[in-house]
Design an enzyme around this catalytic site. Sequence first.
Site, PDB file in Angstrom:
ATOM      1  N   ASP A 143       0.709  -1.206   0.266  1.00  0.00           N
ATOM      2  CA  ASP A 143       0.152   0.038   0.099  1.00  0.00           C
ATOM      3  C   ASP A 143       1.068   1.279  -0.014  1.00  0.00           C
TER       4      ASP A 143
ATOM      5  N   CYS B 281     -21.345  -3.988 -18.140  1.00  0.00           N
ATOM      6  CA  CYS B 281     -21.575  -3.645 -16.656  1.00  0.00           C
ATOM      7  C   CYS B 281     -21.266  -2.423 -16.426  1.00  0.00           C
TER       8      CYS B 281
ATOM      9  N   CYS C 169     -22.053   5.304  -7.477  1.00  0.00           N
ATOM     10  CA  CYS C 169     -21.299   5.874  -6.540  1.00  0.00           C
ATOM     11  C   CYS C 169     -22.032   7.146  -6.049  1.00  0.00           C
TER      12      CYS C 169
ATOM     13  N   CYS D 206     -13.986  11.367  -4.184  1.00  0.00           N
ATOM     14  CA  CYS D 206     -14.427   9.804  -3.513  1.00  0.00           C
ATOM     15  C   CYS D 206     -14.624   9.988  -2.057  1.00  0.00           C
TER      16      CYS D 206
ATOM     17  N   CYS E  33     -15.317   3.939   2.009  1.00  0.00           N
ATOM     18  CA  CYS E  33     -16.733   3.741   1.253  1.00  0.00           C
ATOM     19  C   CYS E  33     -16.458   2.480   0.609  1.00  0.00           C
TER      20      CYS E  33
ATOM     21  N   CYS F 187     -20.402  -4.965  -7.290  1.00  0.00           N
ATOM     22  CA  CYS F 187     -19.721  -6.042  -8.458  1.00  0.00           C
ATOM     23  C   CYS F 187     -20.301  -7.275  -8.505  1.00  0.00           C
TER      24      CYS F 187
HETATM   25  C1  B12 Z   1      -4.077   6.475  -3.800  1.00  0.00           C
HETATM   26  C2  B12 Z   1      -5.070   5.265  -3.342  1.00  0.00           C
HETATM   27  C3  B12 Z   1      -6.233   5.616  -2.860  1.00  0.00           C
HETATM   28  C4  B12 Z   1      -6.845   6.971  -3.450  1.00  0.00           C
HETATM   29  C5  B12 Z   1      -7.035   6.916  -4.781  1.00  0.00           C
HETATM   30  C6  B12 Z   1      -7.850   5.418  -5.362  1.00  0.00           C
HETATM   31  C7  B12 Z   1      -7.366   5.193  -6.797  1.00  0.00           C
HETATM   32  N1  B12 Z   1      -8.274   4.666  -7.380  1.00  0.00           N
HETATM   33  O1  B12 Z   1      -6.275   5.457  -7.386  1.00  0.00           O
HETATM   34  C8  B12 Z   1      -8.219   6.548  -2.612  1.00  0.00           C
HETATM   35  C9  B12 Z   1      -8.082   7.360  -1.168  1.00  0.00           C
HETATM   36  C10 B12 Z   1      -9.607   7.567  -3.055  1.00  0.00           C
HETATM   37  C11 B12 Z   1      -8.391   5.333  -2.255  1.00  0.00           C
HETATM   38  C12 B12 Z   1      -9.668   4.757  -1.782  1.00  0.00           C
HETATM   39  C13 B12 Z   1      -9.792   3.362  -1.919  1.00  0.00           C
HETATM   40  N2  B12 Z   1      -8.729   2.551  -1.855  1.00  0.00           N
HETATM   41 CO1  B12 Z   1      -7.142   2.814  -2.270  1.00  0.00          CO
HETATM   42  N3  B12 Z   1      -5.116   3.100  -2.777  1.00  0.00           N
HETATM   43  C14 B12 Z   1      -4.371   3.867  -3.163  1.00  0.00           C
HETATM   44  C15 B12 Z   1      -2.945   3.294  -3.384  1.00  0.00           C
HETATM   45  C16 B12 Z   1      -2.233   3.955  -2.185  1.00  0.00           C
HETATM   46  C17 B12 Z   1      -2.537   4.098  -4.747  1.00  0.00           C
HETATM   47  C18 B12 Z   1      -3.339   3.920  -5.838  1.00  0.00           C
HETATM   48  C19 B12 Z   1      -2.752   4.700  -7.061  1.00  0.00           C
HETATM   49  O2  B12 Z   1      -1.588   4.565  -7.433  1.00  0.00           O
HETATM   50  N4  B12 Z   1      -3.575   5.524  -7.893  1.00  0.00           N
HETATM   51  C20 B12 Z   1      -3.170   6.492  -8.858  1.00  0.00           C
HETATM   52  C21 B12 Z   1      -4.157   6.107  -9.939  1.00  0.00           C
HETATM   53  C22 B12 Z   1      -3.672   6.908 -11.296  1.00  0.00           C
HETATM   54  O3  B12 Z   1      -3.851   4.561 -10.505  1.00  0.00           O
HETATM   55  P1  B12 Z   1      -4.724   3.602 -10.749  1.00  0.00           P
HETATM   56  O4  B12 Z   1      -5.952   3.569  -9.891  1.00  0.00           O
HETATM   57  O5  B12 Z   1      -3.963   2.271 -10.440  1.00  0.00           O
HETATM   58  O6  B12 Z   1      -5.364   3.646 -12.085  1.00  0.00           O
HETATM   59  C23 B12 Z   1      -4.692   4.188 -13.279  1.00  0.00           C
HETATM   60  C24 B12 Z   1      -3.207   3.357 -13.426  1.00  0.00           C
HETATM   61  O7  B12 Z   1      -3.393   2.041 -12.834  1.00  0.00           O
HETATM   62  C25 B12 Z   1      -2.823   3.355 -14.983  1.00  0.00           C
HETATM   63  N5  B12 Z   1      -2.063   2.350 -15.350  1.00  0.00           N
HETATM   64  C26 B12 Z   1      -2.529   1.212 -15.986  1.00  0.00           C
HETATM   65  N6  B12 Z   1      -1.590   0.628 -16.259  1.00  0.00           N
HETATM   66  C27 B12 Z   1      -0.222   1.270 -15.726  1.00  0.00           C
HETATM   67  C28 B12 Z   1       1.115   1.117 -16.000  1.00  0.00           C
HETATM   68  C29 B12 Z   1       1.889   2.143 -15.706  1.00  0.00           C
HETATM   69  C30 B12 Z   1       3.484   1.967 -15.453  1.00  0.00           C
HETATM   70  C31 B12 Z   1       1.380   3.409 -15.018  1.00  0.00           C
HETATM   71  C32 B12 Z   1       2.350   4.543 -14.624  1.00  0.00           C
HETATM   72  C33 B12 Z   1       0.112   3.613 -14.891  1.00  0.00           C
HETATM   73  C34 B12 Z   1      -0.780   2.696 -15.568  1.00  0.00           C
HETATM   74  O8  B12 Z   1      -4.280   3.481 -15.671  1.00  0.00           O
HETATM   75  C35 B12 Z   1      -5.353   3.660 -14.696  1.00  0.00           C
HETATM   76  C36 B12 Z   1      -6.378   4.287 -15.240  1.00  0.00           C
HETATM   77  O9  B12 Z   1      -6.013   5.694 -15.162  1.00  0.00           O
HETATM   78  C37 B12 Z   1      -3.200   2.151  -3.506  1.00  0.00           C
HETATM   79  C38 B12 Z   1      -1.940   1.120  -2.946  1.00  0.00           C
HETATM   80  C39 B12 Z   1      -0.755   1.096  -3.961  1.00  0.00           C
HETATM   81  N7  B12 Z   1       0.423   1.364  -3.664  1.00  0.00           N
HETATM   82  O10 B12 Z   1      -1.222   0.708  -5.210  1.00  0.00           O
HETATM   83  C40 B12 Z   1      -4.504   1.801  -2.755  1.00  0.00           C
HETATM   84  C41 B12 Z   1      -5.353   0.595  -2.881  1.00  0.00           C
HETATM   85  C42 B12 Z   1      -5.546   0.707  -4.495  1.00  0.00           C
HETATM   86  N8  B12 Z   1      -6.816   0.912  -2.451  1.00  0.00           N
HETATM   87  C43 B12 Z   1      -7.339  -0.045  -1.720  1.00  0.00           C
HETATM   88  C44 B12 Z   1      -8.617  -0.048  -1.450  1.00  0.00           C
HETATM   89  C45 B12 Z   1      -8.968  -1.256  -0.830  1.00  0.00           C
HETATM   90  C46 B12 Z   1      -9.482   1.144  -1.296  1.00  0.00           C
HETATM   91  C47 B12 Z   1     -10.839   1.366  -1.206  1.00  0.00           C
HETATM   92  C48 B12 Z   1     -11.574   0.013  -1.491  1.00  0.00           C
HETATM   93  C49 B12 Z   1     -10.905   1.538   0.436  1.00  0.00           C
HETATM   94  C50 B12 Z   1     -12.333   1.925   1.297  1.00  0.00           C
HETATM   95  N9  B12 Z   1     -13.034   0.960   1.137  1.00  0.00           N
HETATM   96  O11 B12 Z   1     -12.758   3.223   1.338  1.00  0.00           O
HETATM   97  C51 B12 Z   1     -11.264   2.612  -1.625  1.00  0.00           C
HETATM   98  C52 B12 Z   1     -11.653   2.399  -3.298  1.00  0.00           C
HETATM   99  C53 B12 Z   1     -11.947   3.457  -4.009  1.00  0.00           C
HETATM  100  C54 B12 Z   1     -11.809   3.413  -5.638  1.00  0.00           C
HETATM  101  N10 B12 Z   1     -13.031   3.131  -6.362  1.00  0.00           N
HETATM  102  O12 B12 Z   1     -10.754   3.250  -5.932  1.00  0.00           O
HETATM  103  C55 B12 Z   1      -6.647  -1.285  -2.359  1.00  0.00           C
HETATM  104  C56 B12 Z   1      -7.241  -1.808  -3.675  1.00  0.00           C
HETATM  105  C57 B12 Z   1      -7.356  -3.489  -3.520  1.00  0.00           C
HETATM  106  C58 B12 Z   1      -7.609  -3.882  -5.048  1.00  0.00           C
HETATM  107  N11 B12 Z   1      -8.450  -4.896  -5.076  1.00  0.00           N
HETATM  108  O13 B12 Z   1      -7.473  -3.083  -5.905  1.00  0.00           O
HETATM  109  C59 B12 Z   1      -5.066  -0.799  -2.685  1.00  0.00           C
HETATM  110  C60 B12 Z   1      -4.590  -1.489  -3.746  1.00  0.00           C
HETATM  111  C61 B12 Z   1      -4.428  -1.010  -1.349  1.00  0.00           C
HETATM  112  C62 B12 Z   1      -3.907  -2.300  -1.088  1.00  0.00           C
HETATM  113  N12 B12 Z   1      -2.663  -2.744  -0.896  1.00  0.00           N
HETATM  114  O14 B12 Z   1      -4.512  -3.238  -1.200  1.00  0.00           O
HETATM  115  N13 B12 Z   1      -7.100   4.669  -2.395  1.00  0.00           N
HETATM  116  S1  SF4 Z   2     -15.747  -3.437 -11.580  1.00  0.00           S
HETATM  117 FE1  SF4 Z   2     -17.748  -4.878 -11.317  1.00  0.00          FE
HETATM  118  S2  SF4 Z   2     -19.332  -3.575 -10.867  1.00  0.00           S
HETATM  119 FE2  SF4 Z   2     -17.801  -2.317 -11.993  1.00  0.00          FE
HETATM  120  S3  SF4 Z   2     -18.377  -2.544 -14.251  1.00  0.00           S
HETATM  121 FE3  SF4 Z   2     -16.771  -4.160 -13.692  1.00  0.00          FE
HETATM  122  S4  SF4 Z   2     -17.886  -6.058 -13.349  1.00  0.00           S
HETATM  123 FE4  SF4 Z   2     -19.261  -4.083 -13.320  1.00  0.00          FE
HETATM  124  S1  SF4 Z   3     -15.782   4.073  -2.771  1.00  0.00           S
HETATM  125 FE1  SF4 Z   3     -15.518   6.101  -3.765  1.00  0.00          FE
HETATM  126  S2  SF4 Z   3     -15.590   5.630  -5.736  1.00  0.00           S
HETATM  127 FE2  SF4 Z   3     -16.434   3.921  -4.705  1.00  0.00          FE
HETATM  128  S3  SF4 Z   3     -18.844   4.343  -4.518  1.00  0.00           S
HETATM  129 FE3  SF4 Z   3     -17.748   5.198  -2.863  1.00  0.00          FE
HETATM  130  S4  SF4 Z   3     -17.231   7.481  -3.170  1.00  0.00           S
HETATM  131 FE4  SF4 Z   3     -17.844   6.214  -5.047  1.00  0.00          FE
END
Ligand code: B12
Ligand code: SF4
Ligand code: SF4
Length: 334
Positions: free
Chosen positions: A91, A148, A155, A171, A198, A205
């Site tokens: 993380d 889906c 949200c 979020c 949240c 899903c």
């Molecule tokens: C910052 C962060 C948050 C932020 C932003 C969330 C987000 N989606 O990025 C906030 C605070 C909102 C958050 C919320 C949550 N989080 Co969070 N969070 C993180 C963290 C620390 C970094 C994620 C990140 O890098 N985000 C930046 C964005 C730009 O990246 P991304 O989402 O991966 O999406 C882009 C990239 O993947 C890109 N991409 C694809 N391929 C490649 C390749 C390269 C090289 C690059 C550069 C980019 C890239 O394309 C995507 C679309 O733009 C990770 C842990 C980690 N070190 O990864 C945990 C993590 C994602 N969180 C986690 C969880 C559980 C949650 C919550 C469910 C917690 C909760 N119940 O409240 C929510 C879910 C909200 C949601 N719908 O995402 C888990 C998710 C597990 C999983 N099954 O995926 C993680 C992985 C922590 C863990 N170690 O388990 N989180």
């Molecule tokens: S992540 Fe789950 S709920 Fe969201 S579009 Fe994909 S299958 Fe549907």
């Molecule tokens: S975790 Fe964040 S993105 Fe997912 S339903 Fe809740 S507010 Fe929306």
Amino acid sequence: MGWLAETAPRRADPRALFADLGSIVMLGMNYGPDVDPLATLAARERATISVYARNRDYHDLIKGALKRIGSRFAAEARRLGLPDEIKVFVDTAPVMEKPLAQAAGIGWQGKHTNLVSRELGSWLFLGAIFTAAELPADAAESDHCGSCRRCLDICPTDAFPAPYQLDARRCISYLTIEHQGLVPRAFRPAIGNRIYGCDDCLAVCPWNKFAATSAEAKLRARADLSAPLLADLVRLDDNSFRQFFSGSPIKRIGRAKFVSNVLIAIGNSGEPGLAGEAERLLDDESALVRGAAIWALQQLAADRVSSLAEAYLAKEKLPEVRREWQPQVSEVDQ
Ligand code: B12
Ligand code: SF4
Ligand code: SF4
């Protein structure tokens, strides 16, 4: 979360964290709940805490597990004459855990941006073992979201500008955990009784039908965190907050942010009986708590707010009103 941008160069190449990197082993840990995680959203005098925070801090659990697996892995590497240096991450490091886990075949990044697995649905944490050993790669997982869009449509704060894209500033997870100040006014009603994180987009899903309850007892909900009363949580002072949340990830946000979240839920409760809880905190030592208390009281008993202001005026306490209330009133009016 400025650190996301600041660490972008390091996130783009895992070798920045481990120069001799040969392979990354990605792991997923099931934290599937044994109840419907959205069931408490309708209980307005109670709080909803996201599934991952209903018991022990997963960082500690996963780090321990990764270290145990990692040391067995290193011993096996030594036995095979491979490099045995490892580093483990969960993380907090600038590691792109989701794309890496997809590349390793654990699941795919769903439209809610989290990793979905065909075996565990949306309920899995991710962790990584970096090793100097070069291992054969698994096949990447492909996208199974199809047409889906359940997660996008549910949200509460409209945080998805498009599928696979999250505006983290909207979020609830960000607003209730990472955002340091009072949640901006525009989002407060939609937050309902979600006081920490949240799960809405995860919980709807359809792939969760394959999910199982977590085998890790320390990730199963504590009874007192399953649907706690807002009235109990809002009364926590610094000491009781630290004790109640010892070992929990919630402890990290501190009592002031936590109680301000609870006050927002109280403001959304529609329960006039809770107005007294908000009124009691109008004099709290934390400006964050006082600001949230004013807002909550305004939602439940707007006339009480005016009469309190009048009482202050009648006692010629206008300077105190200005000093104690004005900053918070302007903050809650954002
Ligand atoms: C910052 C962060 C948050 C932020 C932003 C969330 C987000 N989606 O990025 C906030 C605070 C909102 C958050 C919320 C949550 N989080 Co969070 N969070 C993180 C963290 C620390 C970094 C994620 C990140 O890098 N985000 C930046 C964005 C730009 O990246 P991304 O989402 O991966 O999406 C882009 C990239 O993947 C890109 N991409 C694809 N391929 C490649 C390749 C390269 C090289 C690059 C550069 C980019 C890239 O394309 C995507 C679309 O733009 C990770 C842990 C980690 N070190 O990864 C945990 C993590 C994602 N969180 C986690 C969880 C559980 C949650 C919550 C469910 C917690 C909760 N119940 O409240 C929510 C879910 C909200 C949601 N719908 O995402 C888990 C998710 C597990 C999983 N099954 O995926 C993680 C992985 C922590 C863990 N170690 O388990 N989180
Ligand atoms: S992540 Fe789950 S709920 Fe969201 S579009 Fe994909 S299958 Fe549907
Ligand atoms: S975790 Fe964040 S993105 Fe997912 S339903 Fe809740 S507010 Fe929306």
